[in-house]
Write a protein that holds these residues in place. Structure first.
Motif, PDB file in Angstrom:
ATOM      1  N   GLU A 118      34.026  56.800  18.644  1.00  0.00           N
ATOM      2  CA  GLU A 118      33.551  55.519  18.123  1.00  0.00           C
ATOM      3  C   GLU A 118      34.249  54.336  18.790  1.00  0.00           C
ATOM      4  OE1 GLU A 118      31.077  55.010  15.767  1.00  0.00           O
ATOM      5  OE2 GLU A 118      30.716  57.139  16.135  1.00  0.00           O
ATOM      6  N   ALA A 119      35.258  54.606  19.595  1.00  0.00           N
ATOM      7  CA  ALA A 119      36.037  53.560  20.254  1.00  0.00           C
ATOM      8  C   ALA A 119      35.784  53.610  21.762  1.00  0.00           C
ATOM      9  CB  ALA A 119      37.517  53.747  19.949  1.00  0.00           C
ATOM     10  N   PHE A 120      36.581  52.848  22.481  1.00  0.00           N
ATOM     11  CA  PHE A 120      36.502  52.809  23.940  1.00  0.00           C
ATOM     12  C   PHE A 120      37.915  52.862  24.505  1.00  0.00           C
ATOM     13  CE2 PHE A 120      32.742  50.728  22.368  1.00  0.00           C
ATOM     14  CZ  PHE A 120      31.740  51.214  23.184  1.00  0.00           C
ATOM     15  N   LEU A 121      38.029  53.338  25.732  1.00  0.00           N
ATOM     16  CA  LEU A 121      39.285  53.290  26.471  1.00  0.00           C
ATOM     17  C   LEU A 121      39.115  52.252  27.572  1.00  0.00           C
ATOM     18  CD1 LEU A 121      40.113  57.093  26.745  1.00  0.00           C
ATOM     19  CD2 LEU A 121      40.995  55.421  25.084  1.00  0.00           C
ATOM     20  N   VAL A 122      40.005  51.280  27.589  1.00  0.00           N
ATOM     21  CA  VAL A 122      39.967  50.230  28.600  1.00  0.00           C
ATOM     22  C   VAL A 122      41.123  50.493  29.562  1.00  0.00           C
ATOM     23  CG1 VAL A 122      40.059  47.758  29.057  1.00  0.00           C
ATOM     24  CG2 VAL A 122      39.024  48.594  26.924  1.00  0.00           C
ATOM     25  N   ASP A 123      40.771  50.927  30.759  1.00  0.00           N
ATOM     26  CA  ASP A 123      41.773  51.167  31.795  1.00  0.00           C
ATOM     27  C   ASP A 123      42.043  49.855  32.512  1.00  0.00           C
ATOM     28  OD1 ASP A 123      41.836  54.016  31.373  1.00  0.00           O
ATOM     29  OD2 ASP A 123      39.903  54.111  32.397  1.00  0.00           O
ATOM     30  N   GLY A 124      43.286  49.688  32.960  1.00  0.00           N
ATOM     31  CA  GLY A 124      43.598  48.467  33.678  1.00  0.00           C
ATOM     32  C   GLY A 124      44.957  48.501  34.327  1.00  0.00           C
ATOM     33  N   ASP A 125      45.296  47.396  34.938  1.00  0.00           N
ATOM     34  CA  ASP A 125      46.582  47.212  35.591  1.00  0.00           C
ATOM     35  C   ASP A 125      47.428  46.279  34.737  1.00  0.00           C
ATOM     36  OD1 ASP A 125      45.959  48.806  37.825  1.00  0.00           O
ATOM     37  OD2 ASP A 125      44.916  47.136  38.781  1.00  0.00           O
ATOM     38  N   LEU A 126      48.567  46.789  34.277  1.00  0.00           N
ATOM     39  CA  LEU A 126      49.506  46.021  33.477  1.00  0.00           C
ATOM     40  C   LEU A 126      50.685  45.640  34.364  1.00  0.00           C
ATOM     41  CD1 LEU A 126      50.456  44.960  30.691  1.00  0.00           C
ATOM     42  CD2 LEU A 126      51.503  47.223  30.331  1.00  0.00           C
ATOM     43  N   PHE A 150      47.430  41.703  32.116  1.00  0.00           N
ATOM     44  CA  PHE A 150      46.593  42.899  32.075  1.00  0.00           C
ATOM     45  C   PHE A 150      45.241  42.524  32.654  1.00  0.00           C
ATOM     46  CE2 PHE A 150      43.375  45.644  30.177  1.00  0.00           C
ATOM     47  CZ  PHE A 150      43.905  46.892  30.442  1.00  0.00           C
ATOM     48  N   VAL A 151      44.767  43.338  33.610  1.00  0.00           N
ATOM     49  CA  VAL A 151      43.458  43.150  34.216  1.00  0.00           C
ATOM     50  C   VAL A 151      42.742  44.489  34.138  1.00  0.00           C
ATOM     51  CG1 VAL A 151      42.183  42.544  36.307  1.00  0.00           C
ATOM     52  CG2 VAL A 151      44.346  41.377  35.782  1.00  0.00           C
ATOM     53  N   SER A 152      41.616  44.513  33.430  1.00  0.00           N
ATOM     54  CA  SER A 152      40.901  45.777  33.270  1.00  0.00           C
ATOM     55  C   SER A 152      40.282  46.239  34.587  1.00  0.00           C
ATOM     56  CB  SER A 152      39.821  45.654  32.200  1.00  0.00           C
ATOM     57  OG  SER A 152      38.819  44.739  32.592  1.00  0.00           O
ATOM     58  N   THR A 153      40.182  47.561  34.703  1.00  0.00           N
ATOM     59  CA  THR A 153      39.562  48.161  35.889  1.00  0.00           C
ATOM     60  C   THR A 153      38.378  49.046  35.511  1.00  0.00           C
ATOM     61  OG1 THR A 153      41.139  50.004  35.821  1.00  0.00           O
ATOM     62  CG2 THR A 153      41.704  48.113  37.243  1.00  0.00           C
ATOM     63  N   GLY A 154      38.197  49.330  34.221  1.00  0.00           N
ATOM     64  CA  GLY A 154      37.079  50.150  33.787  1.00  0.00           C
ATOM     65  C   GLY A 154      37.124  50.407  32.293  1.00  0.00           C
TER      66      GLY A 154
END
Length: 180
Positions: A104-112, A94-98
């Motif tokens: 209260e949380a975050f969304l971590v977008d990435g390439d799986l 997994f490599v995050s892209t944004g």
């Protein structure tokens, strides 16, 4: 916009995952009535927390052969062509892209990447906190969850595909130590 001041104890820097105090696990429906759970025993990740948390990043590598469902026969089946095909594809990455705020949380977008197939995936990330670990060095805790469709990654499950759910829930419970 989210700033470091809104995350108590936030520390910018590069972090390595503490494999002893972290867990990477999964869950899938079986027969549509039960959940089967497993974990990956061998993984590593590097997290970089930026001055602006939304500029942070993560890269993770999981050893596919380290899958552990507490059933050797099932684990060997998961190693094979119907599932992870570990001899040809020894790692999941997994490599995050944004990163985006989500309440209260975050969304971590990435390439799986699983079985050599890369698809976008989003982790819902909770920051559990920043504090002081052993020897007085900074430590941080994170929890993240993602749901993926196994077929998107070529995981057919073979004949078992009729009884194994399409949706796989991935859960990451991470403790990390600041690189010193």
């Amino acid at each position: 916009m989210t700033t470091a001041l809104q995350i108590p104890g936030y520390v910018a820097g590069a972090w390595n995952v503490d494999g002893v105090h972290s867990d990477v696990s999964f869950e899938v429906r079986h027969l549509g009535i039960a959940k089967v759970r497993g974990r990956f025993d061998t993984f590593e990740a590097r997290i970089v927390t930026a001055e602006n948390p939304l500029d942070s990043s993560v890269t993770a590598t999981i050893q596919a052969k380290s899958v552990n469902t507490k059933n050797q026969m099932r684990d060997e089946h998961i190693h094979g062509d119907d599932f992870l095909k570990v001899d040809e594809f020894p790692t999941l990455t997994f490599v995050s892209t944004g990163i985006r705020p989500d309440g209260e949380a975050f969304l971590v977008d990435g390439d799986l990447t699983i079985r050599g197939i890369t698809k976008p995936a989003t982790l819902r990330l909770e920051i559990n906190g920043f504090g002081t670990g052993f020897e007085g060095h900074p430590a941080a805790g994170f929890s993240a969850v993602a749901e993926i469709n196994r077929s998107d990654f070529g995981v057919t499950a073979g004949p078992a595909g009729a009884v194994v759910g399409e949706t796989i829930k991935l859960t990451f419970e991470i403790e990390a130590n600041l690189e010193v």
